[in-house]
Design an enzyme around this catalytic site. Sequence first.
Site, PDB file in Angstrom:
ATOM      1  N   LEU A   1       0.875  -1.175   0.000  1.00 44.08           N
ATOM      2  CA  LEU A   1       0.000   0.000   0.000  1.00 44.08           C
ATOM      3  C   LEU A   1       0.910   1.222   0.000  1.00 44.08           C
ATOM      4  O   LEU A   1       1.852   1.302   0.796  1.00 44.08           O
ATOM      5  CB  LEU A   1      -0.895  -0.014   1.236  1.00 44.08           C
ATOM      6  CG  LEU A   1      -2.118   0.909   1.273  1.00 44.08           C
ATOM      7  CD1 LEU A   1      -3.032   0.651   0.083  1.00 44.08           C
ATOM      8  CD2 LEU A   1      -2.884   0.701   2.572  1.00 44.08           C
ATOM      9  N   ASP A   2       0.669   2.168  -0.907  1.00 45.78           N
ATOM     10  CA  ASP A   2       1.539   3.340  -1.040  1.00 45.78           C
ATOM     11  C   ASP A   2       1.676   4.094   0.280  1.00 45.78           C
ATOM     12  O   ASP A   2       0.735   4.140   1.076  1.00 45.78           O
ATOM     13  CB  ASP A   2       0.985   4.299  -2.094  1.00 45.78           C
ATOM     14  CG  ASP A   2       1.110   3.754  -3.506  1.00 45.78           C
ATOM     15  OD1 ASP A   2       2.000   2.925  -3.743  1.00 45.78           O
ATOM     16  OD2 ASP A   2       0.310   4.163  -4.371  1.00 45.78           O
TER      17      ASP A   2
END
EC number: 5.4.99.25
Length: 304
Positions: A37-38
Amino acid sequence: MDGFIVIDKPIGLTSHDVVARVRQTLRQKKAGHTGTLDPFATGVLPVAVGEGTKAIPYLDESTKVYRATLILGAATDTQDHTGQVVHAGDWRHLEPQSVRDVVSSFTGKLSQLPPMFSALKRDGVPLYKLARTGREVERERREIEVFSLVVDSIDLPLVTFTLSCSRGTYVRTLAHDMGERLGCGAHLTELRRLSSGPFNLDRAISLERLKELAEAGNLADVLVSPSDALGHLHALPLTAQGAERVRRGMPPCREDVEHGAGTGIPAGTRLRLLRDGIVVAVADSLAGLWSSDTKNLRLLRVFN
């Protein structure tokens, strides 16, 4: 401790940072996340611990749900607000309905060019490392699918939408492409993952809450068992003898399965072998299940 802890990832931490925090808090050597997840994104990040790490390859995370907010008027090199503006355009002539129509059209099977600022690798080097040096390399377009997309609100230049999409979809790139189609550029300002396969925000906790529960010795309510995480797989209950046999790496015989549960399972079916509700192994059924004593299942992964 074996299973999955669903973390509500805060802004600013990488997925690797979250795993390190979980490993330290739970004093677990074996831990890993199920999908990046960024750093600027928040929301569902499942972290496997102990024997849960063995279940990661067999999870069904083919569908993910996100809520995202984009801003019109500028495209960035990262396709989110952390990057540098590479193109600016005027959005003031756009009508909310035309924006809604364009954003809503990004459904179905789509072709997507992965961004340079991504964890994909070229000759063993992550693309984001090449991007940071100013290099851009050719990437192959990938087919992704947006199963549904609902525009939640439009307050130009901001647009918020919720989408359900296939694994491997870059929501940043969707926002970028929406901006291109509207002719003014766009990038993401917020991204929150609401669910990833069987894991959702209802089960998610903060890192701070995880620490509190760990110190109180009260993690049972937030731990997702490997059996629950693999709930999409057909369940095959084993006898005590069968479970012991499988734990030694041997496929079960017909007598090792409780109540004739192995009959009628089509060849090629992926199974979770259980004893008292606990996963003993993941296996594939072979042609002609139970046609012989020992070669009806192929064990893929045995759990301790």
